[in-house]
Scaffold this motif. Structure first.
Motif, short mmCIF file in Angstrom:
data_model
loop_
_atom_site.label_atom_id
_atom_site.label_comp_id
_atom_site.label_asym_id
_atom_site.label_seq_id
_atom_site.Cartn_x
_atom_site.Cartn_y
_atom_site.Cartn_z
N VAL A 335 0.86 -1.19 0.00
CA VAL A 335 0.00 0.00 0.00
C VAL A 335 0.90 1.24 0.00
O VAL A 335 1.67 1.46 0.94
CB VAL A 335 -0.93 0.00 1.22
CG1 VAL A 335 -1.84 1.23 1.20
CG2 VAL A 335 -1.76 -1.27 1.26
N LEU A 336 0.79 2.07 -1.05
CA LEU A 336 1.69 3.20 -1.25
C LEU A 336 1.05 4.55 -0.95
O LEU A 336 1.76 5.53 -0.72
CB LEU A 336 2.23 3.20 -2.69
CG LEU A 336 2.92 1.90 -3.14
CD1 LEU A 336 3.40 2.04 -4.58
CD2 LEU A 336 4.08 1.55 -2.21
N CYS A 337 -0.29 4.64 -0.98
CA CYS A 337 -0.96 5.92 -0.70
C CYS A 337 -2.38 5.64 -0.23
O CYS A 337 -2.99 4.64 -0.61
CB CYS A 337 -0.93 6.85 -1.91
SG CYS A 337 -1.48 6.08 -3.46
N LEU A 338 -2.90 6.56 0.58
CA LEU A 338 -4.23 6.42 1.17
C LEU A 338 -4.99 7.74 1.09
O LEU A 338 -4.38 8.82 1.06
CB LEU A 338 -4.14 6.00 2.64
CG LEU A 338 -3.59 4.61 2.97
CD1 LEU A 338 -3.34 4.50 4.47
CD2 LEU A 338 -4.55 3.52 2.50
N ALA A 339 -6.32 7.66 1.11
CA ALA A 339 -7.17 8.84 1.20
C ALA A 339 -8.45 8.46 1.92
O ALA A 339 -8.97 7.34 1.75
CB ALA A 339 -7.48 9.41 -0.18
N LEU A 340 -8.96 9.39 2.73
CA LEU A 340 -10.24 9.22 3.43
C LEU A 340 -11.14 10.40 3.06
O LEU A 340 -11.28 11.36 3.82
CB LEU A 340 -10.03 9.16 4.94
CG LEU A 340 -9.54 7.82 5.51
CD1 LEU A 340 -8.98 8.01 6.91
CD2 LEU A 340 -10.69 6.81 5.53
N PRO A 341 -11.76 10.38 1.87
CA PRO A 341 -12.56 11.53 1.42
C PRO A 341 -13.86 11.71 2.17
O PRO A 341 -14.42 12.80 2.20
CB PRO A 341 -12.81 11.22 -0.05
CG PRO A 341 -12.77 9.72 -0.13
CD PRO A 341 -11.75 9.29 0.89
N GLN A 342 -14.39 10.62 2.73
CA GLN A 342 -15.66 10.67 3.45
C GLN A 342 -15.57 9.77 4.67
O GLN A 342 -14.69 8.90 4.77
CB GLN A 342 -16.81 10.18 2.56
CG GLN A 342 -17.17 11.08 1.41
CD GLN A 342 -18.20 10.42 0.50
OE1 GLN A 342 -17.86 9.63 -0.35
NE2 GLN A 342 -19.47 10.75 0.73
N LYS A 343 -16.50 9.97 5.58
CA LYS A 343 -16.58 9.08 6.74
C LYS A 343 -16.84 7.65 6.28
O LYS A 343 -17.74 7.41 5.46
CB LYS A 343 -17.70 9.56 7.67
CG LYS A 343 -17.83 8.74 8.93
CD LYS A 343 -18.97 9.24 9.80
CE LYS A 343 -19.11 8.38 11.06
NZ LYS A 343 -20.25 8.85 11.90
N ASP A 344 -16.02 6.74 6.76
CA ASP A 344 -16.16 5.31 6.50
C ASP A 344 -15.81 4.90 5.07
O ASP A 344 -16.04 3.75 4.68
CB ASP A 344 -17.59 4.81 6.82
CG ASP A 344 -17.97 5.10 8.26
OD1 ASP A 344 -17.11 4.92 9.15
OD2 ASP A 344 -19.12 5.53 8.49
#
Length: 525
Positions: A335-344
């Motif tokens: 896993v090289l990158c993450l994003a949490l644009p919304q809850k859950d």
């Protein structure tokens, strides 16, 4: 697609000259400036200019354009918070968009374009306030940091010199022991002729003169004002390079760091002093470390913290429960990158060329896996509707989550390693040290320009807000800019090792270092 490229100077002297020219130039009425928006880079105000009362006296008896011009030289904080409490007429100054555009032009320089992206709905007051605070905090900070580093090096050199002198003195004393009798005889002869007495008298006379002169020199030096920022070096909590850093909580009080030692540390920055306090090293039951591979990326939203690793997993942590483990997501590659644009809703970019969408609430969290690239996905940003991903295949893909389809795929001449999506602007840094600016409006992604701000290697981190732009690089530098075109560089900080990432929140800057540490800059309290 060819894109324009601009080279930006490191020194702020050019911008300073621009400000001086702007100040020395004859002032013109806003009405005449607004009639030439193309030349000045300003939009004519569509709002009618409020008129002070005809019965007013003093400041309010002046023409409104002159009142607005005078107010443009007050601090933005004063215009936003103080003038509305004085009277209704002066409160209207903060509603004049042309006055804010004039202020922004003075801050960025007459030749710069601001904002870089679309102007529709742009928050001019907040941008101007942020730029003024950024200039006040960071101008000259790089020079101060360089002087402190030089002073520390001189002190270390003095210590090394003293050690060498002590060693030489010990060697000389060893040699002089054989001639001790001859030295004693020489002293006896010297005392007989009164040489020592005379020398002592001269020393007593000269000593006070030197001391008093030194006191005069010290008293004549004016004390320098303290810098606006303080630097915190977090205690050594990792035993390998720190790959990622993230400020969480909304006020820059908590910091998470992920390292090649396979751990995620959570730090409390609220305590006073020059260091933060290690709260926890995150880990689940039966785990000797947070992950079984390098921790490469972090993301957070509210109390949820996600950490991505080379062990092909994403672990979820509850910051509201002192970092308790909340869940585990198994991917099929690093896993090289993450994003949490919304809850859950969690997005992960992986080495196997995919962008995966997960629902963090369910036992089987994978919603869909998208094959958008032909090489590893290196950076990722998103909002409620769009996903933007950059890959080592030198492409940027814009995916519409609601329509479930790819909208655009742009081929670049380099690959992007870091990306920031704020309002309608997207800024990214590539493997050559170049910054890229794009606009994102109504689903249309448009390259705007490229900027050389002086980085000579990979741009490993970037953060953009309406009034600030931060970048860091493997070339061992961190740079602070105004987000105009071309960017106006306020400060360059030089580090001892490559900088692997940065995070900015509430005016606090944190960097991940190849020296196994995390450093933080914040306003001095």
């Amino acid at each position: 697609m060819s894109e324009p490229r601009v080279t930006v100077g490191q020194d702020e002297a050019g911008a300073g000259r621009g400000e001086k020219e702007a100040k020395s130039a004859p002032l013109k009425q806003p009405s005449s400036e607004a009639s030439r928006p193309g030349q000045l880079g300003l939009l004519p105000s569509t709002e009618p200019s409020p008129s002070p009362s005809a019965e007013g006296s003093g400041l309010l008896s002046l023409p409104w354009e002159m009142v607005a011009r005078i107010a443009s030289h007050l601090p933005a904080q004063c215009v936003i918070t103080v003038l509305p409490q004085v009277c209704h007429a002066l409160g209207n100054v903060g509603k004049d968009s042309t006055a804010w555009q004039l202020r922004a032009r003075r801050l960025t320089g007459p030749r710069a374009s601001f904002p870089v992206g679309p102007r529709d709905g742009f928050d001019w007051p907040s941008a101007c306030l942020e730029m003024e605070e950024l200039i006040a905090c960071w101008t000259g900070q790089g020079e101060r940091a360089a002087r402190e580093a030089e002073q520390a090096e001189r002190e270390r050199e003095v210590e090394r010199g003293e050690e060498r002198q002590e060693a030489a003195a010990e060697a000389m004393m060893e040699e002089e022991r054989d001639d001790e009798q001859g030295v004693l005889e020489a002293i006896e002869v010297e005392e007989r002729v009164g040489v020592l007495a005379d020398r002592d008298g001269q020393d007593n006379i000269a000593g006070p003169r030197l001391g008093s002169e030194g006191e005069r020199n010290r008293s004549s030096r004016a004390p320098s004002p303290p810098p606006a920022l303080e630097r915190l070096s977090l205690p050594s909590g990792h035993i390998a390079e720190v790959n990622s850093v993230l400020l969480v909580g909304g006020d820059g009080a908590l910091c998470a760091s992920g390292s090649r030692d396979r751990n995620v540390n959570l730090w409390d920055l609220r305590d006073g002093g020059s260091t933060g306090r290690l709260l926890h090293t995150l880990g689940g039951q039966g785990l000797f470390s947070t992950h079984k591979g390098w921790v490469w990326c972090l993301a957070a939203r509210g109390p949820l913290l996600a950490s991505g690793s080379f062990d092909s997993t994403v672990r979820l942590w509850d910051l509201g429960a002192q970092g308790a483990e909340r869940g585990l997501i198994r991917a099929r590659a690093a896993v090289l990158c993450l994003a949490l644009p919304q809850k859950d809703v969690l997005l992960a970019g992986t080495y196997d060329k995919k962008v995966s969408v997960y629902d963090t609430r369910v036992a089987e969290p994978l919603v869909k896996s998208l094959r958008l690239h032909s090489n590893a996905v290196l950076c990722l940003v998103a909002d409620e509707q769009y996903i933007l991903s950059g890959s080592k295949d030198r492409t940027v893909v814009i995916y519409d989550r609601r329509a479930g389809k790819t909208l655009q795929k742009l081929q670049l001449g380099s690959y992007l390693l870091s990306m920031c999506y704020s309002d309608s602007e997207v800024w990214a840094g590539d493997n050559r040290g170049i910054l890229h600016a794009f606009s994102m409006q109504a689903g249309f992604f448009k390259p705007l320009s490229q900027f050389d701000v002086g980085h000579t290697s990979l741009v490993t981190g970037i953060h953009r807000s309406p009034g600030s732009l931060y970048t860091c690089s493997a070339d061992r530098t961190i740079k602070v800019h105004l987000p105009c075109a071309p960017p106006r560089t306020l400060c360059t900080l030089h580090h001892q090792a490559g900088v692997n990432g940065l995070s900015v929140e509430a005016g606090v800057l944190a960097i991940a270092s190849g020296e196994m540490c995390v450093e933080v800059w914040r306003a001095r309290r």
